[in-house]
Design a protein around this motif. Structure first.
Motif, mmCIF file in Angstrom:
data_model
loop_
_atom_site.group_PDB
_atom_site.id
_atom_site.type_symbol
_atom_site.label_atom_id
_atom_site.label_comp_id
_atom_site.label_asym_id
_atom_site.label_seq_id
_atom_site.Cartn_x
_atom_site.Cartn_y
_atom_site.Cartn_z
ATOM 1 N N ARG A 1 0.806 -1.212 0.000
ATOM 2 C CA ARG A 1 0.000 0.000 0.000
ATOM 3 C C ARG A 1 0.845 1.271 0.000
ATOM 4 O O ARG A 1 0.306 2.373 0.080
ATOM 5 N N PRO B 1 2.757 4.272 -1.672
ATOM 6 C CA PRO B 1 2.518 4.908 -2.974
ATOM 7 C C PRO B 1 3.791 5.106 -3.774
ATOM 8 O O PRO B 1 4.201 6.221 -4.055
ATOM 9 N N VAL C 1 -2.077 -0.234 -6.513
ATOM 10 C CA VAL C 1 -2.033 -0.437 -5.062
ATOM 11 C C VAL C 1 -2.995 -1.548 -4.646
ATOM 12 O O VAL C 1 -2.663 -2.411 -3.824
#
Length: 550
Positions: free
Chosen positions: A16, A18, A153
């Motif tokens: 998760r 970025p 993601v």
């Protein structure tokens, strides 16, 4: 925390972060959702609300994390399957509504545990990709880029959560979403490798050897066939070979799905199922299997399907689904449904997803069964799983080709009442003669009711002790012996709405318990004999359904 859980958490945290981005501003491969949506639901969505399980709810407006939505409703909302309803409606306003809702979710992604549910995440990814052409292909490039960043993601999240704990049918949504991510971003090779690595094991624990889904529900059977058929479509859209294990699973699942249909093409109503529209079932079968085979038997799934003439008898002749897969299970062991041509006569009452109706529909009283002392043959815990269930369920089937005999029993009433229920069915005369004997053996006489739920399309009248059923131009007579019969109002949820109908109820005639004369205690040896006599208490009612010749 165990090492595997720690590693899983680390993978999820890294997934998760970025960093990195997709190589393109849009998906490399997209596919068109193969299933028809509900245009009425699409119209509601344009109006700012939606309907789920017969209840209306408002759409989120910048706040997807909290709202007046029960958990199943929130899962459906965040899964974005409803994009197909807007696509089916097909108007420019529907397209802009769909685009606006996707954009709003991307701008306000939830942070609660639901966003880390691999199954809901998978549904969302697949829905975004399969409806991309309709609502996103002409969108602003910045929205396209945000979508692809989020898909990356979310794909990593699903990959990090594999292998999944037992999820039942819904676990396949996670794999469909991972496949969608692999199609959209084929340069992310880990998505496809994990899909191919873990899906075979998921199918092995989900689909029994005879093709029945472990949850023992026609609804689960339909959903598994639909998930696998959609995966097959996705591979073909990308001009890739469908993995053999998907084709093999479809070849097992689809014949059982056909066996769980009545003559009207809809599903039998057992264990969390509703009828569904026949066209929806046919679409799944057409996409999933080229051969129109019907499973001749379900020895592992333990449903009994008997067809004679133009009549069909379907019996739930096995124990409930095992723990971990019993969230859809009902206390309807040994219940049956009976139809003639395209018309259902005896049914179960259907199912609901949320609220008090869900609990009511899971009770034995909502099924065509014997209900002892007002109790159900199973109990359910707060998590939806069974806390008490029949342990021993038996079914002996004999036939001479022109008639069938079923000898069924379960011990679901042993723990609370010390009783065993036996149901004996005869099915003959070219499907126009159905007879039953209901027996309760226990330690004492027990109040019971045998319930026969009648489909709303059937016209019902009472003629003294006989019940007359009329449907599809045919007239049937129901009669019984050894009990008292009455008609009562009933409710049916099997067609997605609440319909008033009727049910036949047979209750036993009053019988005295074995007991010594008042004020007189039997000697010790005679008391033992009396106790043995009580334990041999045997109550029986017989009934008959026959078609009246024209």
């Amino acid at each position: 925390m165990t090492g595997s859980r720690w590693l899983r958490g680390l993978r999820l945290s890294l997934a998760r972060l970025p960093f990195g981005g997709p190589a393109s501003e849009g998906p490399v491969h997209a596919f068109r959702d193969p299933w028809k949506g509900d245009p009425d639901q699409g119209a509601r969505l344009i109006g700012g609300h939606f309907r789920f399980d017969r209840q209306d709810y408002p759409l989120p407006n910048g706040n997807w994390e909290r709202g007046p939505w029960p958990e199943p409703v929130r899962e459906w909302l965040h899964g974005f399957n409803w994009l197909r309803d807007l696509r089916t409606l097909g108007s420019d306003r529907a397209r802009l509504t769909a685009r606006g809702l996707v954009s709003d979710w991307l701008a306000h992604p939830p942070t609660d545990p639901l966003v880390r549910d691999a199954c809901v995440t998978g549904s969302r990814l697949a829905s975004w990709l399969s409806n991309h052409e309709f609502c996103l292909a002409s969108a602003d490039p910045r929205l396209q880029q945000r979508l692809m960043e989020r898909m990356l993601v979310e794909g990593r999240t699903i990959a990090a959560l594999l292998p999944l704990p037992p999820q039942g049918t819904r676990g396949l949504m996670a794999f469909r979403g991972l496949l969608a991510a692999a199609m959209a971003m084929p340069e992310q090779t880990g998505f496809m490798s994990r899909f191919l690595r873990y899906l075979p094991g998921e199918l092995e624990r989900l689909v029994l050897a005879d093709g029945t889904v472990v949850e023992r529900s026609p609804e689960a059977q339909f959903l598994v066939a639909r998930e696998l058929a959609e995966m097959s479509v996705m591979f073909r859209t990308a001009h890739a070979s469908v993995p053999p294990f998907i084709d093999r699973a479809l070849d097992k699942v689809c014949p059982v799905l056909r066996a769980m249909r009545h003559g009207d093409g809809g599903l039998a109503v057992f264990n969390g199922a509703n009828e569904r529209h026949s066209a929806a079932v046919e679409d799944v079968l057409a996409q999933g299997s080229r051969q129109k085979l019907i499973a001749p038997a379900m020895p592992q799934g333990k449903f009994t399907r008997l067809a004679l003439g133009k009549s069909l008898l379907l019996v739930d002749s096995g124990p409930p689904a095992p723990a971990g897969f019993d969230s859809m299970a009902h206390a309807g062991t040994l219940s049956f449904e009976f139809s003639h041509q395209r018309h259902r006569l005896f049914v179960n009452c259907g199912s609901a997803v949320v609220g008090a109706w869900r609990d009511a529909m899971r009770c034995s009283a909502a099924h065509t069964v014997l209900v002892a002392d007002g109790l159900s043959s199973a109990d359910f815990g707060p998590d939806g799983g069974m806390t008490r269930r029949p342990v021993t369920v038996s079914c002996d089937h004999q036939t001479d080709g022109s008639a069938h005999w079923l000898d069924l029993s379960h011990d679901g009433y042993h723990a609370p009442l010390g009783a065993k229920w036996t149901r004996r069915l005869y099915f003959g005369s070219d499907g126009e003669d159905l007879r039953g004997q209901e027996i309760i053996d226990g330690e004492r006489n027990i109040d019971f009711a045998i319930r026969f739920h009648i489909h709303p399309d059937v016209k019902v009248t009472q003629d003294d002790e006989d019940i007359i059923l009329q449907v599809g131009g045919a007239i049937w007579r129901f009669r019984q012996r050894d009990g008292a019969v009455r008609l009562e109002n009933d409710v049916y949820l099997g067609r997605g709405k609440r319909e008033v109908c009727q049910q036949i109820i047979i209750t036993p005639r009053a019988l005295p318990d074995v007991a010594p004369p008042e004020g007189e205690a039997p000697p010790a040896d005679e008391k033992t004999d009396a106790e043995k006599a009580v334990k041999r208490t045997h109550q029986s009612v017989t009934w008959l359904l026959e078609r009246i010749p024209e």
